[in-house]
Design a protein around this motif. Structure first.
Motif, mmCIF file in Angstrom:
data_model
loop_
_atom_site.group_PDB
_atom_site.id
_atom_site.type_symbol
_atom_site.label_atom_id
_atom_site.label_comp_id
_atom_site.label_asym_id
_atom_site.label_seq_id
_atom_site.Cartn_x
_atom_site.Cartn_y
_atom_site.Cartn_z
ATOM 1 N N PHE A 119 0.856 -1.184 0.000
ATOM 2 C CA PHE A 119 0.000 0.000 0.000
ATOM 3 C C PHE A 119 0.888 1.228 0.000
ATOM 4 O O PHE A 119 2.105 1.159 0.228
ATOM 5 C CB PHE A 119 -0.932 0.025 1.218
ATOM 6 C CG PHE A 119 -0.227 0.238 2.537
ATOM 7 C CD1 PHE A 119 0.153 1.507 2.971
ATOM 8 C CD2 PHE A 119 0.062 -0.841 3.357
ATOM 9 C CE1 PHE A 119 0.806 1.701 4.176
ATOM 10 C CE2 PHE A 119 0.716 -0.655 4.569
ATOM 11 C CZ PHE A 119 1.089 0.616 4.971
ATOM 12 N N SER A 120 0.283 2.389 -0.237
ATOM 13 C CA SER A 120 0.980 3.664 -0.093
ATOM 14 C C SER A 120 -0.021 4.772 0.179
ATOM 15 O O SER A 120 -1.117 4.781 -0.382
ATOM 16 C CB SER A 120 1.811 3.995 -1.338
ATOM 17 O OG SER A 120 1.006 4.047 -2.497
ATOM 18 N N LEU B 105 3.961 7.136 3.202
ATOM 19 C CA LEU B 105 3.983 5.925 4.011
ATOM 20 C C LEU B 105 3.637 4.773 3.086
ATOM 21 O O LEU B 105 2.608 4.806 2.404
ATOM 22 C CB LEU B 105 2.955 6.019 5.138
ATOM 23 C CG LEU B 105 2.701 4.733 5.924
ATOM 24 C CD1 LEU B 105 3.889 4.418 6.830
ATOM 25 C CD2 LEU B 105 1.414 4.849 6.757
ATOM 26 N N SER B 106 4.492 3.743 3.042
ATOM 27 C CA SER B 106 4.226 2.637 2.126
ATOM 28 C C SER B 106 4.620 1.311 2.755
ATOM 29 O O SER B 106 5.396 1.264 3.725
ATOM 30 C CB SER B 106 4.981 2.826 0.805
ATOM 31 O OG SER B 106 6.362 2.580 0.974
ATOM 32 N N GLN B 107 4.060 0.257 2.206
ATOM 33 C CA GLN B 107 4.463 -1.100 2.577
ATOM 34 C C GLN B 107 4.737 -1.878 1.309
ATOM 35 O O GLN B 107 3.888 -1.943 0.416
ATOM 36 C CB GLN B 107 3.387 -1.799 3.392
ATOM 37 C CG GLN B 107 3.742 -3.235 3.788
ATOM 38 C CD GLN B 107 2.878 -3.752 4.918
ATOM 39 O OE1 GLN B 107 3.143 -3.488 6.078
ATOM 40 N NE2 GLN B 107 1.838 -4.498 4.569
ATOM 41 N N ASN B 108 5.935 -2.459 1.234
ATOM 42 C CA ASN B 108 6.351 -3.216 0.058
ATOM 43 C C ASN B 108 6.939 -4.547 0.525
ATOM 44 O O ASN B 108 7.922 -4.572 1.260
ATOM 45 C CB ASN B 108 7.385 -2.414 -0.736
ATOM 46 C CG ASN B 108 7.704 -3.035 -2.076
ATOM 47 O OD1 ASN B 108 7.116 -4.045 -2.462
ATOM 48 N ND2 ASN B 108 8.633 -2.446 -2.798
ATOM 49 N N ASN B 109 6.289 -5.630 0.100
ATOM 50 C CA ASN B 109 6.738 -6.971 0.493
ATOM 51 C C ASN B 109 6.861 -7.108 2.011
ATOM 52 O O ASN B 109 7.823 -7.693 2.532
ATOM 53 C CB ASN B 109 8.075 -7.302 -0.170
ATOM 54 C CG ASN B 109 7.952 -7.449 -1.673
ATOM 55 O OD1 ASN B 109 6.936 -7.944 -2.178
ATOM 56 N ND2 ASN B 109 8.970 -7.018 -2.397
ATOM 57 N N PRO C 30 5.183 2.410 -4.437
ATOM 58 C CA PRO C 30 5.981 2.994 -5.523
ATOM 59 C C PRO C 30 7.400 2.447 -5.545
ATOM 60 O O PRO C 30 7.962 2.062 -4.514
ATOM 61 C CB PRO C 30 5.961 4.490 -5.225
ATOM 62 C CG PRO C 30 5.692 4.583 -3.762
ATOM 63 C CD PRO C 30 4.866 3.396 -3.385
ATOM 64 N N THR C 31 7.987 2.444 -6.728
ATOM 65 C CA THR C 31 9.401 2.131 -6.878
ATOM 66 C C THR C 31 10.217 3.380 -6.547
ATOM 67 O O THR C 31 9.680 4.500 -6.526
ATOM 68 C CB THR C 31 9.711 1.691 -8.313
ATOM 69 O OG1 THR C 31 9.498 2.812 -9.190
ATOM 70 C CG2 THR C 31 8.812 0.531 -8.746
#
Length: 821
Positions: A613-614, A673-677, A735-736
């Motif tokens: 998410f972001s 604020l993000s969550q990646n893997n 996002p990357t």
């Protein structure tokens, strides 16, 4: 050895050294003379060089002045005046800058042998210059064929005319030209007259001095024109029995590209272009091998555009999609799409979303770097969408970026599976909510409402008899043009379960909703400018009742999901909106307190579980414990994002808390604020400042999201936002690093003094798009004029209406009215 002999030898040596020294001195003296002479010469040469430099600078100034004159002559005001004087009405216009050809336009210098180079000058079909212009403006003329104008001359003289004639001419007398494009000395002209050999695509190669007519499937053959281009107004052509037919003779658009694997034409020395042709029967690709391959779907297509080695196209009989076909040079007959961009307001889990692809109302332009612009004139898809492709999850899901720009808002870049985009308006008037706007919304009395035939009010219900179409309406000063409202309608009973209703606010219409007894419908609607302030309409032929209608102040969700779900933010109290910087257009939202804040009541879209998410947006001058966002279920399950003790603070009872880095307390800052893997991360101005403890589970049943205040059930004081907020977005995609940087760099320009970010004027109906590959500017035409964008920022505009056509290269902009294709 005696002393005398030794002395004699020393004297001889001294004499010899003295002689050599005298010789060296003489040589040095001579060299000094030479150096002195060289200095004089050098000084003279320096003086001459400086004079040449000054002359060159003067010539450069003259050249710049001439270039400016040329550009001024072919901007809208100049070119329209010239065309008006020439009585020219264009259906399409193309600025052909030969410096963009594969050889930089060098082919123009190798055409002395061609028929057109040697034909008589100063005739009705030929101007005064032999050489093909370095920059040409090619006009598809209404009721005629094409005219090529010499844009090297600021007076834009006619260079060549392709006349119409009999049915055996290169253009017959009934030809209906529709489009024109050019590359590598090849000029393509489409037409769509629905009869025998008329219509189809004509291809003229100026370097090889040849012409060909792709007639379409009405016939079993194509044509080659007899003689060279000088014979264009003379009867003569030959059949080509080799087939290679385009899918339909009714051509609507054409575009060319020199693909990386293009073979070299031995006659011209240029790579052979690949030509894409849209028609009312589908899309044909004329490959650089000469083979023609058609798409599988055989649907009407009005617009297409090359995007590097891909093709963007939109079939009108499948209006929800913009199609993208990759590796177009490799496709075979019956080719299909690789990816599509679904219409933004249709139900589904596709992402991202774009405009409705409806007939000739669509426009497109490729901006490079996998970014293309699309548009429509029809609500709710009116405005411009900028789409940068990212990682493809599937054919209908892409983790790229999309932005929507209208005359009233700029969404900023929305990422992948976007779930909401808010605080994007340029309206600087306050947002007011809380109090019910509808008068007598529960129908307690038979007053205020104007009842058309078939409507009645009694016993706390508004009833419709199903016999006569009409409306139930009221005038209400609380409904203001351009403002957004949350509308809730509660259905009482419905005798049949059939039929639909819709609501209008000052003429702006909601979607149509099915009746269901005892059901409430909530949607968000931005008021129009005329008509009933509040109106309820139905197409039902069966009786039904309405128990209540409620209208409250709101802020619109401008994301595609907002268009699909008709979503928005509820306004509590009053929120101040003002410019983000002096003279800037975008508005910042402030004035938050425990009574004045914004909330998202239905947060199912934010339930992303433990997946990616972001949340991202901009904040201005936040104090030490200012809260930006907060979400909870009212019982302590949730999270909040704030500048806690000056740091990036994500405090959570759902996992992944962060307390790290620093958020500036002055100026505008970009927060994410993000969550990646499974890793929660915090970013400030695109820089990573900390990661969380474990992952967060963002699915929180029965929760509310608030802007500018911490939810009271979460630990600690009810901290509010004392600064401003703008451009906040939520996505189920992380996002990357490259996307972080792009979003930050593109959007921060909108927070500078004087920055403009919407379409100029009040119209969202985009009538023309053109991208200038040399200035990297996007030109957008509406009835209010031409808006020029650098990324997300409008950097210039005109005020003269643009109806249908723009073409631009290196600052040279040609605009003209044209009829619908």
């Amino acid at each position: 050895m005696t002393l005398m002999s030794t002395t004699s030898k020393l004297a001889t040596s001294v004499d010899q050294l003295t002689g050599e020294a005298n010789v060296t001195k003489a040589q040095l003296d001579a060299k000094v003379v030479l150096v002195d002479a060289a200095v004089v010469t050098t000084q003279a040469e320096q003086t001459a060089t400086e004079a040449a430099r000054d002359e060159a600078a003067a010539r450069a100034t003259d050249a710049e002045t001439h270039l400016a004159a040329v550009k001024a002559g072919v901007t809208y005001q100049g070119i329209s005046a010239i065309f008006a004087e020439k009585a020219v009405t264009a259906v399409d216009v193309f600025v052909y800058d030969t410096s963009l050809d594969s050889d930089g336009g060098a082919w123009r210098k190798r055409c002395q042998h061609t028929s057109w180079y040697n034909e008589p000058l100063n005739t009705a079909e030929r101007g005064a210059r032999r050489e093909f212009p370095a920059v040409a403006v090619i006009i598809a003329v209404a009721g005629d064929a094409i005219t090529i104008y010499d844009a090297d001359d600021p007076m834009l003289p006619m260079w060549m005319v392709f006349p119409r004639g009999s049915t055996t001419h290169w253009f017959d007398s009934a030809q209906d030209v529709t489009c024109v494009s050019a590359l590598n000395s090849v000029v393509c002209v489409g037409s769509k007259f629905d009869e025998e050999n008329r219509g189809g695509l004509r291809v003229f190669n100026f370097a090889s001095d040849t012409g060909q007519h792709f007639a379409g499937t009405y016939q079993s053959y194509n044509w080659y024109y007899a003689g060279g281009i000088a014979q264009r107004g003379i009867t003569g052509r030959t059949y080509n029995g080799s087939g290679n037919l385009i899918v339909d003779r009714r051509v609507t658009d054409v575009t060319l590209a020199a693909l990386p694997d293009a073979p070299i034409d031995l006659t011209t020395g240029l790579p052979v272009p690949t030509i894409a042709v849209s028609t009312l029967g589908g899309v044909s690709i004329i490959k650089n091998s000469g083979a023609v391959v058609n798409d599988l779907y055989a649907r009407s297509v009005y617009r297409l555009e090359f995007a590097d080695s891909s093709l963007v196209w939109c079939p009108t009989s499948n209006p929800e999609n913009w199609f993208i076909t990759d590796k177009i040079g490799d496709v075979e007959d019956g080719w299909v799409f690789s990816e599509y961009l679904r219409r933004e307001d249709l139900i589904g889990d596709d992402y991202p979303r774009g405009p409705q692809a409806t007939s000739a109302n669509n426009r497109h332009a490729y901006l490079g770097d996998s970014i293309f612009a699309t548009s429509n004139t029809v609500a709710p898809s009116a405005g411009v969408f900028l789409y940068q492709r990212g990682r493809a999850v599937s054919f209908n899901k892409n983790e790229g970026l999309i932005a929507k720009i209208t005359s009233t808002f700029n969404s900023g870049w929305m990422l992948g599976d976007i779930r909401g985009a808010f605080l994007s308006s340029v309206d600087s008037s306050p947002l007011s909510g809380g109090d019910e706007i509808t008068t007598n919304g529960e129908f307690e009395t038979d007053t205020v409402w104007v009842k058309d035939s078939g409507w009645s009010i009694e016993g706390g219900l508004a009833s419709y008899d199903g016999a006569t179409y009409g409306s139930l309406s009221q005038q209400n000063s609380g409904i203001q043009a351009g403002k957004t409202y949350r509308v809730t309608i509660s259905i009482g009973t419905n005798a049949s379960g059939a039929g639909q209703f819709f609501v209008q606010l000052k003429g702006a219409q909601s979607g149509q909703y099915n009746f269901a007894s005892g059901t409430s419908y909530t949607f968000y609607l931005t008021a129009g400018s005329s008509g009933n302030d509040i109106g309820i309409y139905s197409n039902s032929t069966f009786p039904f009742t309405i128990a209540k209608i409620s209208v409250l102040g709101a802020d619109l969700d401008v994301s595609p999901r907002g268009a699909m779900k008709s979503a928005g933010l509820l306004v509590h109290g009053s929120i101040i909106r003002e410019q983000v910087a002096s003279g800037a257009e975008l508005s910042g939202y402030r004035g938050f307190s425990d009574l004045n804040f914004l909330s998202l009541e239905n947060t199912d879209a934010l339930d992303t579980g433990s997946g990616d998410f972001s949340y991202m947006g901009w904040v201005f001058n936040p104090s030490i414990y200012d809260t930006f966002l907060s979400r909870s279920d009212g019982a302590g399950l949730g999270w909040y994002l704030q500048r806690g003790n000056g740091q990036f603070w994500f405090s959570s009872t759902v996992g992944g808390s962060i307390n790290a880095g620093a958020i500036p307390d002055t100026g505008w800052s970009f927060i994410c604020l993000s969550q990646n893997n499974g890793v929660v991360s915090g970013y400030v101005n695109a820089a990573l400042i900390g990661t969380g403890l474990g992952s967060a589970n963002m699915s929180i049943p029965n929760s509310v999201l608030t802007f500018g205040i911490k939810r009271p059930d979460l630990a600690g004081a009810i901290d509010t936002m004392t600064g401003k907020m703008a451009l906040w977005r939520f996505s189920a995609t992380a996002p990357t690093p490259e996307q972080f940087r792009k979003i930050y760099e593109d959007e921060r320009k909108l927070f500078q003094p004087g920055a403009q970010c919407t379409l100029y004027g009040t119209s969202d109906a985009v009538t023309a798009l053109a991208y200038d590959p040399k200035t990297n500017l996007l030109h957008i035409g509406t009835s209010a004029g031409r808006s020029t964008f650098d990324g997300l920022q409008r950097v210039a505009n005109t005020e003269t209406p643009v109806t249908t056509a723009i073409s631009a290269v290196n600052g040279l902009i040609a605009e003209q009215w044209r009829h619908d294709r």
